[in-house]
Write an enzyme that holds these catalytic residues in place. Structure first.
Site, short mmCIF file in Angstrom:
data_model
loop_
_atom_site.label_atom_id
_atom_site.label_comp_id
_atom_site.label_asym_id
_atom_site.label_seq_id
_atom_site.Cartn_x
_atom_site.Cartn_y
_atom_site.Cartn_z
CG ASP A 41 -1.53 1.17 1.42
OD1 ASP A 41 -2.72 1.43 0.83
OD2 ASP A 41 -1.36 2.04 2.43
CE LYS A 55 -2.01 5.16 0.84
NZ LYS A 55 -2.27 4.91 2.41
N1 LIG Z 1 -6.00 7.22 0.49
C1 LIG Z 1 -6.38 6.63 1.86
O1 LIG Z 1 -5.82 7.34 2.63
C2 LIG Z 1 -7.60 5.99 1.57
C3 LIG Z 1 -8.34 5.89 2.87
C4 LIG Z 1 -9.46 5.18 2.94
C5 LIG Z 1 -9.85 4.50 1.58
N2 LIG Z 1 -9.33 4.54 0.61
C6 LIG Z 1 -9.67 4.04 -0.66
O2 LIG Z 1 -11.02 4.15 -0.87
C7 LIG Z 1 -11.46 3.19 -1.60
C8 LIG Z 1 -12.71 2.75 -0.95
O3 LIG Z 1 -12.22 1.78 0.05
P1 LIG Z 1 -12.93 0.56 0.69
O4 LIG Z 1 -11.97 -0.28 1.66
O5 LIG Z 1 -14.12 0.66 0.94
O6 LIG Z 1 -13.02 -0.51 -0.86
P2 LIG Z 1 -13.32 -2.00 -1.12
O7 LIG Z 1 -13.04 -3.00 -0.01
O8 LIG Z 1 -12.65 -2.36 -2.58
O9 LIG Z 1 -14.77 -1.94 -1.12
C9 LIG Z 1 -15.38 -1.10 -1.90
C10 LIG Z 1 -16.83 -1.51 -2.69
O10 LIG Z 1 -16.66 -1.84 -3.83
C11 LIG Z 1 -17.63 -2.37 -4.52
N3 LIG Z 1 -17.15 -2.85 -5.76
C12 LIG Z 1 -15.84 -3.76 -6.19
N4 LIG Z 1 -15.88 -3.80 -7.57
C13 LIG Z 1 -17.15 -3.20 -7.95
C14 LIG Z 1 -17.64 -3.23 -9.08
N5 LIG Z 1 -16.90 -3.43 -9.98
N6 LIG Z 1 -18.90 -2.67 -9.28
C15 LIG Z 1 -19.62 -1.95 -8.20
N7 LIG Z 1 -19.00 -2.05 -7.31
C16 LIG Z 1 -17.71 -2.68 -6.80
C17 LIG Z 1 -17.61 -3.48 -3.37
O11 LIG Z 1 -18.92 -4.17 -3.50
P3 LIG Z 1 -19.26 -5.18 -2.33
O12 LIG Z 1 -19.83 -4.58 -1.09
O13 LIG Z 1 -20.74 -5.59 -3.18
O14 LIG Z 1 -18.16 -6.50 -2.13
C18 LIG Z 1 -17.39 -2.53 -1.78
O15 LIG Z 1 -18.68 -2.24 -1.38
C19 LIG Z 1 -10.43 2.07 -1.90
O16 LIG Z 1 -9.78 2.68 -3.24
C20 LIG Z 1 -9.37 2.54 -0.72
O17 LIG Z 1 -8.08 2.36 -1.16
C21 LIG Z 1 -8.20 5.39 0.42
#
Ligand SMILES: NC(=O)c1ccc[n+]([C@@H]2O[C@H](COP(=O)([O-])OP(=O)(O)OC[C@H]3O[C@@H](n4cnc5c(N)ncnc54)[C@H](OP(=O)(O)O)[C@@H]3O)[C@@H](O)[C@H]2O)c1
Ligand SMILES: *[C@@H]1O[C@H](CO)[C@@H](O)[C@H](O)[C@H]1NC(C)=O
Ligand SMILES: *[C@@H]1O[C@H](CO)[C@@H](O)[C@H](O)[C@H]1NC(C)=O
Ligand SMILES: *[C@@H]1O[C@H](CO)[C@@H](O)[C@H](O)[C@H]1NC(C)=O
Length: 375
Positions: free
Chosen positions: A227, A231
């Protein structure tokens, strides 16, 4: 007279918080632009406003829970639906899905704007990065959509926009160094605190971080360093260093090789106490302490080091003097220190919460507002 209408499509509408949608509704209520959310999807089900009139955001959670509508196939069906919207569309990719990111060029080429915290599009192979920016309006395609990804590094902290602005105004980045992972920050701030009173073993510190909610369900996903490497790849590229991908520089994984095959996070956590790798880390901690320092897990890009990416970029444990801002970090905060030709004697330092629903959503909404200001 009706105001300008912009359509918003949110993919990845699951997760813990409702932060982004809450912030979006509050923003939409006072915006002079009418924002219509036309798609809210998770991997299997979705809310789709087929007639583009917009989803009611005040009832989306219960509507979503009872929705039997299948998520439109990605990318083809989603792209067709968004292309037919009667006005501009902003796609919010709130997944961490690599195949979603791989389709960005198609969406951008169709004039659809993208804002996202997803690191995958910007830290996978350099070809995807090049394809994304070749397709984007803020990359060279006059008919393309805008793409912004502030929250892909440091959540809401203004890291990416700051580096972009430094470079665009003619400054030259010399060094970027910092703590880029909230998990690693929390882990080492507890394991090796400044006062030298850390009494937890490394395995206990990992378990504590997990119990307090600071790690992924499988802590190895944080502890393997990937991760942080992603970044750094993003920041290096923005600063002008062509990093092919994260395999091109050293990453110190804190997951011992024989525990990489543990079947899940629980098995890993069960086997970590008593593992000899903990002694290696304890030795490094003691050696740092003996010279008045502490160990921290950092990422670093030193543009003056060597001639190759492998010499310049690195991720791993380093010793910092106790007086350094990196050593003095609190909680799960991030810190990013940027030394440039202009910020030479004293680096430009950005510090604060680098993860969490509200601050991540703020970074994404901030990007959405940037798009609105430009269209
Ligand atoms: N930069 C930072 O500091 C920081 C901090 C926090 C988060 N983030 C980023 O924010 C993003 C969201 O985080 P997360 O932990 O919630 O991610 P995640 O675990 O991948 O979950 C996000 C959602 O994406 C859905 N999904 C995956 N593929 C899909 C598709 N093809 N169509 C529609 N929905 C789809 C999943 O659905 P299901 O629920 O049905 O499985 C899940 O609800 C990530 O990229 C993470 O790296 C960044
Ligand atoms: C988007 O991702 C963030 C960070 O993981 C999460 O807190 C938030 O709930 C997600 N937004 C939506 C609408 O699911
Ligand atoms: C959205 O739902 C709320 C709560 O049911 C309702 O009061 C409101 O009128 C709805 N808005 C629209 C535009 O339908
Ligand atoms: C990522 O998105 C693709 C395309 O929609 C989907 O087939 C795949 O299941 C998703 N992967 C994850 C881990 O959600």
């Amino acid at each position: 007279m009706s105001s300008k209408v912009v359509h918003v499509a949110i993919i990845g509408a699951g997760g813990v918080g409702k932060c982004f949608i809450n912030q979006l509704s509050a923003f939409a209520a006072k915006s002079s632009v009418t924002l219509k959310t036309i798609l809210l999807s998770r991997s299997k089900t979705a809310l789709v406003s087929r007639d583009y009139s917009g989803i009611n955001l005040s009832t989306w959670e219960s509507d979503f829970a009872s929705s039997a509508v299948a998520t439109p196939a990605f990318p083809a069906e989603t792209l067709d639906f968004l292309k037919s919207a009667p006005g501009p569309v902003i796609l919010v990719d709130n997944t961490s899905n690599e195949s979603v990111a791989a389709a960005y060029p198609q969406f951008l080429n169709a004039g659809i704007h993208i804002v996202t915290p997803n690191k995958k599009g910007f830290s996978s192979g350099i070809q995807l990065w090049n394809d994304i920016f070749a397709a984007a309006k803020n990359g060279g395609n006059p008919n393309g959509g805008y793409v912004f990804h502030e929250a892909s590094c440091g959540a809401g902290l203004p890291v990416i926009s700051t580096i972009k602005e430094l470079v665009e105004t003619g400054d030259v980045i010399k060094k970027i160094e910092g703590v880029f992972s909230g998990t690693m920050s929390f882990l080492f701030n507890n394991y090796a605190p400044l006062d030298g009173k850390g009494t937890m073993g490394f395995a206990d510190a990992v378990k504590f971080a997990k119990d307090e909610g600071y790690t992924e369900p499988d802590p190895r996903d944080d502890l393997n360093g990937a991760d942080v490497a992603r970044k750094l790849t993003i920041l290096a590229r923005l600063s002008g260093l062509q990093v092919e991908d994260i395999t091109k520089f050293p990453i110190q994984s804190l997951v011992p090789a024989d525990l990489e095959s543990a079947k899940d996070g629980d098995e890993y956590l069960a086997k970590l106490p008593g593992h000899k790798s903990n002694d290696d880390i304890a030795e490094k901690k003691a050696a740092a302490e003996a010279q008045g320092g502490v160990i921290r897990y950092v990422g670093s890009i030193d543009f003056s080091a060597g001639s190759e990416v492998v010499d310049k970029v690195s991720v791993g444990l380093r010793t910092f003097d106790k007086t350094s801002p990196i050593a003095g970090l609190q909680g799960a905060d991030n810190i990013i220190s940027i030394t440039t030709e202009r910020y030479n004697k004293t680096p430009l330092v950005i510090q604060g919460a680098g993860a969490g629903g509200d601050v991540t959503a703020m970074g994404v909404l901030g990007d959405l507002i940037k798009v609105l200001q430009r269209i």
